[in-house]
Design a protein around this motif. Structure first.
Motif, PDB file in Angstrom:
ATOM      1  N   LEU A  88       0.494  -5.673 -32.953  1.00 48.70           N
ATOM      2  CA  LEU A  88       1.471  -4.588 -32.994  1.00 48.70           C
ATOM      3  C   LEU A  88       0.998  -3.399 -32.171  1.00 48.70           C
ATOM      4  O   LEU A  88       1.790  -2.760 -31.476  1.00 48.70           O
ATOM      5  N   LEU A  89      -0.292  -3.111 -32.224  1.00 49.72           N
ATOM      6  CA  LEU A  89      -0.831  -2.006 -31.445  1.00 49.72           C
ATOM      7  C   LEU A  89      -0.620  -2.255 -29.953  1.00 49.72           C
ATOM      8  O   LEU A  89      -0.297  -1.333 -29.196  1.00 49.72           O
ATOM      9  N   SER A  90      -0.787  -3.507 -29.529  1.00 52.20           N
ATOM     10  CA  SER A  90      -0.637  -3.827 -28.103  1.00 52.20           C
ATOM     11  C   SER A  90       0.796  -3.636 -27.625  1.00 52.20           C
ATOM     12  O   SER A  90       1.046  -3.524 -26.427  1.00 52.20           O
ATOM     13  N   ARG A  91       1.750  -3.604 -28.552  1.00 58.61           N
ATOM     14  CA  ARG A  91       3.144  -3.447 -28.180  1.00 58.61           C
ATOM     15  C   ARG A  91       3.627  -2.007 -28.254  1.00 58.61           C
ATOM     16  O   ARG A  91       4.792  -1.725 -27.990  1.00 58.61           O
ATOM     17  N   LEU A  92       2.728  -1.095 -28.633  1.00 60.92           N
ATOM     18  CA  LEU A  92       3.063   0.327 -28.654  1.00 60.92           C
ATOM     19  C   LEU A  92       2.706   0.932 -27.308  1.00 60.92           C
ATOM     20  O   LEU A  92       1.556   1.241 -27.040  1.00 60.92           O
ATOM     21  N   SER A  93       3.666   1.075 -26.436  1.00 66.51           N
ATOM     22  CA  SER A  93       3.397   1.587 -25.096  1.00 66.51           C
ATOM     23  C   SER A  93       2.803   2.977 -25.171  1.00 66.51           C
ATOM     24  O   SER A  93       3.278   3.842 -25.906  1.00 66.51           O
TER      25      SER A  93
END
Length: 229
Positions: free
Chosen positions: A177-182
């Motif tokens: 999920l963190l990787s998908r927070l631009s």
């Protein structure tokens, strides 16, 4: 992190080679040697590389179950090279088809292509409804409503909800999920917890009641309602 890929093959050497190559490309890779294990790992995957020859069941049957459960992208991997087998694999739900022996570079390119295509298609979908109309999300307009109430979300909250709603019931780790927070790639996983806490408050999740966003202890979060229709 580019995504999580499950490699399903009864040959340990093939799984290991594919895993090493995809991990160098930035993917998280999980391995399964049986159809049963493949279905278990599907809930945390973005794509599956699936061999048709498995010791416990046919790969075509695994593909049918995955399609019935929500449409995980599948690349079929098999020694069967004739046209009839390729067509059969595509008809049961494969997004692409690679025959043995294969080039690891070509397989990685096909993984990239399938994920780009399926993620692009998801971004262009019509407004989605979940839980019998309890939750509605319009990705193009960036609008969210719960019941008859509009919900104003921050960019990060909307990205989290969009990710969770793309695969209802699929468990997402905090790292994923963190990787998908631009713009927040250098933040810690605690950032995800903070955003989820705020998202839940705005969606109206309350302690002791069924939640739209559920915690999976020791793993992460999932959208706990199914997509309508």
């Amino acid at each position: 992190m580019r995504g999580t890929v499950v490699v399903v093959d009864d040959e340990t050497k093939i799984r290991s080679l594919v895993r090493s190559h995809l991990e160098r490309d930035g993917y998280t890779v999980l391995e399964a040697g049986t159809g049963a294990r493949a279905l278990e790992l599907a809930r945390v995957a973005d794509l599956m590389i699936l061999d048709l020859r498995l010791p416990d069941r046919a790969g075509e049957d695994v593909a049918r179950e995955l399609r019935a459960a929500g449409g995980l992208p599948i690349i079929m991997l098999t020694a069967k090279a004739d046209e009839a087998q390729r067509i059969a694999g595509l008809r049961v739900g494969a997004d692409d088809y690679v025959t043995k022996p294969f080039s690891l570079a070509e397989l990685a390119a096909r993984v990239d292509a399938v994920l780009r295509r399926t993620r692009g298609e998801a971004a262009r979908t019509e407004p989605a409804s979940f839980g019998g109309g309890m939750l509605r999300l319009d990705a193009e307009r960036r609008e969210v409503s719960v019941g008859d109430r509009d919900v104003d979300l921050t960019r990060a909250e909307f990205e989290l909800l969009s990710t969770l709603s793309a695969r209802p019931g699929r468990v997402w780790s905090r790292t994923e999920l963190l990787s998908r927070l631009s713009g927040e790639h250098e933040s810690s996983e605690r950032t995800v917890d903070a955003h989820v806490k705020n998202l839940r408050r705005k969606l109206g999740d309350r302690s002791g009641q069924p939640q739209l966003v559920a915690t999976v202890p020791g793993v992460g979060y999932k959208l706990a309602v199914e997509r309508d229709g």
